[in-house]
Design an enzyme around this catalytic site. Sequence first.
Site, short mmCIF file in Angstrom:
data_model
loop_
_atom_site.label_atom_id
_atom_site.label_comp_id
_atom_site.label_asym_id
_atom_site.label_seq_id
_atom_site.Cartn_x
_atom_site.Cartn_y
_atom_site.Cartn_z
CE LYS A 1 -13.81 -9.61 8.55
NZ LYS A 1 -12.60 -9.06 9.18
CE LYS B 1 -9.06 -9.09 15.05
NZ LYS B 1 -8.62 -8.59 13.73
P1 NAI Z 1 -2.52 -7.53 1.85
O1 NAI Z 1 -3.53 -8.02 0.87
O2 NAI Z 1 -1.98 -6.15 1.71
O3 NAI Z 1 -1.27 -8.52 1.87
C1 NAI Z 1 -1.35 -9.90 1.79
C2 NAI Z 1 -0.12 -10.37 1.03
O4 NAI Z 1 -0.08 -11.79 1.09
C3 NAI Z 1 -0.15 -9.99 -0.45
O5 NAI Z 1 1.07 -9.35 -0.79
C4 NAI Z 1 -0.32 -11.32 -1.17
O6 NAI Z 1 0.33 -11.35 -2.42
C5 NAI Z 1 0.32 -12.27 -0.18
N1 NAI Z 1 -0.09 -13.67 -0.30
C6 NAI Z 1 -1.30 -14.18 -0.65
N2 NAI Z 1 -1.26 -15.52 -0.64
C7 NAI Z 1 0.00 -15.87 -0.28
C8 NAI Z 1 0.67 -17.11 -0.11
N3 NAI Z 1 0.05 -18.27 -0.32
N4 NAI Z 1 1.96 -17.09 0.28
C9 NAI Z 1 2.61 -15.93 0.47
N5 NAI Z 1 2.04 -14.72 0.30
C10 NAI Z 1 0.75 -14.70 -0.07
O7 NAI Z 1 -3.19 -7.75 3.28
P2 NAI Z 1 -2.75 -7.10 4.66
O8 NAI Z 1 -3.58 -5.91 4.92
O9 NAI Z 1 -1.27 -7.01 4.73
O10 NAI Z 1 -3.25 -8.22 5.68
C11 NAI Z 1 -2.54 -9.43 5.84
C12 NAI Z 1 -3.33 -10.32 6.76
O11 NAI Z 1 -3.52 -9.68 8.02
C13 NAI Z 1 -4.73 -10.68 6.25
O12 NAI Z 1 -5.04 -11.99 6.64
C14 NAI Z 1 -5.63 -9.70 6.99
O13 NAI Z 1 -6.93 -10.21 7.16
C15 NAI Z 1 -4.91 -9.60 8.32
N6 NAI Z 1 -5.17 -8.36 9.03
C16 NAI Z 1 -4.91 -7.16 8.45
C17 NAI Z 1 -5.17 -5.99 9.13
C18 NAI Z 1 -4.86 -4.66 8.54
O14 NAI Z 1 -4.91 -3.66 9.29
N7 NAI Z 1 -4.49 -4.55 7.28
C19 NAI Z 1 -5.75 -6.00 10.49
C20 NAI Z 1 -5.92 -7.34 11.04
C21 NAI Z 1 -5.66 -8.46 10.30
#
Ligand code: NAI
Length: 338
Positions: free
Chosen positions: A80, A68
């Site tokens: 990490k 990345k």
């Molecule tokens: P978050 O925890 O706010 O949102 C994840 C959402 O996915 C939650 O609403 C959860 O209920 C839902 N979820 C979990 N399992 C699920 C399933 N089986 N089916 C449908 N929905 C499901 O996390 P965030 O920050 O939105 O990050 C999302 C992804 O992006 C993660 O994999 C994270 O590692 C990645 N990411 C996030 C970044 C950031 O700036 N927040 C940066 C780079 C990557």
Amino acid sequence: MTVLSHPEFDGHELVEFVTDRRSGLVAIIAIHSTVLGPAGGGIRFFPYASEMDAVTDVLRLSKAMTNKMAMGEVPLGGGKSVILGDPRTDKTEALLEAYGDAVEALGGRYICGEDMGMTPDDMEVVARRTDHARGTASGSGDTSPLTAHTVFLSIRAAVRHRLGTGLDGIRVAVQGAGAVGSKLVAKLADAGAAVLVADVDPGAASRTGAEVVGIDEVLAADVDVLAPCAMGGVLSASTIPTIRASIVCGAANNQLATPADAERLRAADVLYVPDYVANIGGVYSAVIDRKGADVARVKADAVEGRVIELLERAEAEGTSPAAAADRRVAEILAAARG
Ligand code: NAI
């Protein structure tokens, strides 16, 4: 299996197991590469089913950070860390401070940030004990807006490349309506796309205002673009044959269950934009922090051109975009090594 013989070990420079008897901290810090600079990467606080699951996750995630940073032209290496436990019940200030001490002891070789199970307020506690913490509430704060922005730009680039159109009228299914997913839904809807969304939390999905679909249906939804924004490993030998979208591009880290799944997607005629290229906005946001928000935004805006370049390179070389991106990373690292 030992750590050194682990299939994901890939020449990691350092893997450190950290325990603190007083607070109950059990963590692993992995530094994949410092060729481009100190290793940067978030802290994942997660109740792993086994210690080996935690080792596998941290090794895969830290290597992905090397990729990345290199592709995002960030002068940092890849690292990490994972804290083993349930963030809802095991997270205490003493534990986060003990983790901060472990990062400080590495003397700046690893710079930590926020990942799943951690919040900007938690990073504030970690930062009491180390100068090498980012993503604090008073620093960069929420990284998700810029992550959603670069994922949105990557989808737009992929749609232009594959379908030759803009986003108006394009159908997109978003898996996960969390911090990133919900903002991505809003941006796509603003651009005229028809958006479906699924979340294990039905309230989170319905709050986006998009059409809600079941969590078991979203991967196979009849759409143009699938955007995984929940967890990793969703693109696998069992799910790929069910995908009807011609483009997969989302925020989740490590979407491919195995490296072979990139080729599997190509064989299924699905254009996959590597996650570590699309979700770079979070890193820009974390490393540049609020004072440099304009700079972070300019860097994020360059992602659209980078994705187009990558997709053209992959097409010219007859490979998957993931393979083309991995080759580009290898070139960047080789040039830096001299
Ligand atoms: P978050 O925890 O706010 O949102 C994840 C959402 O996915 C939650 O609403 C959860 O209920 C839902 N979820 C979990 N399992 C699920 C399933 N089986 N089916 C449908 N929905 C499901 O996390 P965030 O920050 O939105 O990050 C999302 C992804 O992006 C993660 O994999 C994270 O590692 C990645 N990411 C996030 C970044 C950031 O700036 N927040 C940066 C780079 C990557």
